[in-house]
Motif scaffolding. Sequence first.
Motif, mmCIF file in Angstrom:
data_model
loop_
_atom_site.group_PDB
_atom_site.id
_atom_site.type_symbol
_atom_site.label_atom_id
_atom_site.label_comp_id
_atom_site.label_asym_id
_atom_site.label_seq_id
_atom_site.Cartn_x
_atom_site.Cartn_y
_atom_site.Cartn_z
ATOM 1 N N SER A 17 0.957 -1.359 -0.036
ATOM 2 C CA SER A 17 -0.055 0.027 -0.012
ATOM 3 C C SER A 17 0.902 0.994 -0.082
ATOM 4 N N ARG A 18 2.146 1.208 0.740
ATOM 5 C CA ARG A 18 2.732 2.567 0.915
ATOM 6 C C ARG A 18 3.551 2.611 -0.468
ATOM 7 N N GLU A 19 4.042 1.360 -1.237
ATOM 8 C CA GLU A 19 4.668 1.581 -2.412
ATOM 9 C C GLU A 19 3.636 2.157 -3.713
ATOM 10 N N LEU A 20 2.321 1.817 -3.553
ATOM 11 C CA LEU A 20 1.230 2.090 -4.321
ATOM 12 C C LEU A 20 1.237 3.559 -4.302
ATOM 13 N N ALA A 21 1.097 3.839 -2.971
ATOM 14 C CA ALA A 21 0.775 5.698 -2.705
ATOM 15 C C ALA A 21 2.044 6.178 -3.253
ATOM 16 N N GLN A 22 3.196 5.759 -3.317
ATOM 17 C CA GLN A 22 4.169 6.291 -3.814
ATOM 18 C C GLN A 22 4.210 6.688 -5.002
ATOM 19 N N GLN A 23 3.929 5.596 -5.765
ATOM 20 C CA GLN A 23 3.593 5.785 -7.314
ATOM 21 C C GLN A 23 2.797 6.957 -7.699
ATOM 22 N N VAL A 24 1.685 6.989 -6.937
ATOM 23 C CA VAL A 24 0.767 8.155 -7.043
ATOM 24 C C VAL A 24 1.163 9.382 -6.932
ATOM 25 N N ALA A 25 2.002 9.538 -5.888
ATOM 26 C CA ALA A 25 2.644 10.777 -5.362
ATOM 27 C C ALA A 25 4.066 11.209 -6.502
ATOM 28 N N ASP A 26 4.572 10.101 -6.654
ATOM 29 C CA ASP A 26 5.512 10.271 -7.786
ATOM 30 C C ASP A 26 5.045 11.037 -9.194
ATOM 31 N N ASP A 27 3.943 10.225 -9.638
ATOM 32 C CA ASP A 27 3.251 10.669 -10.597
ATOM 33 C C ASP A 27 2.856 12.203 -10.693
ATOM 34 N N GLY A 28 2.734 12.703 -9.569
ATOM 35 C CA GLY A 28 2.111 14.012 -9.268
ATOM 36 C C GLY A 28 0.682 14.183 -9.642
ATOM 37 N N PHE A 29 -0.153 13.073 -9.235
ATOM 38 C CA PHE A 29 -1.542 12.812 -9.344
ATOM 39 C C PHE A 29 -1.984 13.335 -8.096
ATOM 40 N N GLN A 30 -2.884 14.198 -7.667
ATOM 41 C CA GLN A 30 -3.330 14.709 -6.448
ATOM 42 C C GLN A 30 -4.797 14.276 -6.466
ATOM 43 N N PRO A 31 -5.342 13.227 -6.284
ATOM 44 C CA PRO A 31 -6.710 12.897 -6.254
ATOM 45 C C PRO A 31 -7.439 13.727 -5.073
ATOM 46 N N ASP A 32 -8.670 14.287 -5.216
ATOM 47 C CA ASP A 32 -9.508 14.681 -4.246
ATOM 48 C C ASP A 32 -10.350 13.737 -3.487
ATOM 49 N N ILE A 33 -10.785 12.627 -4.278
ATOM 50 C CA ILE A 33 -11.437 11.442 -3.606
ATOM 51 C C ILE A 33 -10.781 10.351 -3.979
ATOM 52 N N ILE A 34 -10.963 9.347 -3.029
ATOM 53 C CA ILE A 34 -10.465 7.824 -3.308
ATOM 54 C C ILE A 34 -11.892 7.233 -3.254
ATOM 55 N N LEU A 35 -12.102 6.415 -4.270
ATOM 56 C CA LEU A 35 -13.376 5.661 -4.462
ATOM 57 C C LEU A 35 -13.099 4.097 -4.401
ATOM 58 N N ALA A 36 -13.503 3.473 -3.341
ATOM 59 C CA ALA A 36 -13.072 2.022 -3.036
ATOM 60 C C ALA A 36 -14.039 1.184 -3.584
ATOM 61 N N TYR A 50 -4.872 7.304 4.085
ATOM 62 C CA TYR A 50 -3.680 7.937 5.089
ATOM 63 C C TYR A 50 -2.536 8.208 4.237
ATOM 64 N N ALA A 51 -1.809 7.413 3.530
ATOM 65 C CA ALA A 51 -0.541 7.631 2.841
ATOM 66 C C ALA A 51 -0.580 8.911 2.144
ATOM 67 N N LEU A 52 -1.799 9.176 1.448
ATOM 68 C CA LEU A 52 -1.767 10.282 0.479
ATOM 69 C C LEU A 52 -2.440 11.640 1.150
ATOM 70 N N SER A 53 -2.755 11.454 2.384
ATOM 71 C CA SER A 53 -3.430 12.659 3.186
ATOM 72 C C SER A 53 -4.736 13.063 2.426
ATOM 73 N N ILE A 54 -5.527 12.022 2.171
ATOM 74 C CA ILE A 54 -6.847 12.192 1.490
ATOM 75 C C ILE A 54 -7.981 11.655 2.427
ATOM 76 N N LYS A 55 -8.788 12.451 3.139
ATOM 77 C CA LYS A 55 -9.804 11.975 3.916
ATOM 78 C C LYS A 55 -11.118 11.691 3.293
ATOM 79 N N ASN A 56 -11.419 12.194 1.877
ATOM 80 C CA ASN A 56 -12.664 12.157 1.302
ATOM 81 C C ASN A 56 -12.677 10.592 0.384
ATOM 82 N N LEU A 57 -13.213 9.787 1.217
ATOM 83 C CA LEU A 57 -13.370 8.496 0.652
ATOM 84 C C LEU A 57 -14.793 8.055 0.324
#
Length: 167
Positions: A17-36, A50-57
Amino acid sequence: MADEREILTWELFGTASRELAQQVADDGFQPDIILAIARGGLLIAGALGYALSIKNLYTMNVEYYTGVDERLEVPMILPPTPELVEVEQAHVLIADDVADTGHTLALVKEFCTGKVAEVRCGVLYEKPRSVVQCEYVWRRTDRWINFPWSDQDPIAVRQGMAAVKDA
């Protein structure tokens, strides 16, 4: 199907999960929402939040798998569906445990189309046959995956529900 499987432990899930979050961050994508995509995507969505500091799930329930490599003809969105109102400018990261056939992800992406500004997908595993190529993937495999949250028989069986692990 071969008996050989990918095994994801709880400890390895933390790393994944941390490595996946790092991919998102390294890509510069800043999601406003995570849709599970429930149920498999709930844990990864929370970890990414938690890893990307997004509370809107948000959560979307989709039924497709009924057992090991057994599924319905098409995935079905189960109520309640998220009301994506006043989020036209939102950047959404769809989170799921696996893009197997990819049909569930395709359905959820289609649901979001026209309702939000941008949609990307992040999964722990992606299989070669997936009809959706995810932007963020921790591992690629063609094996069945044992996830720590679904590799044991259910403790309680509800009426009308299959007592099947891996589903």
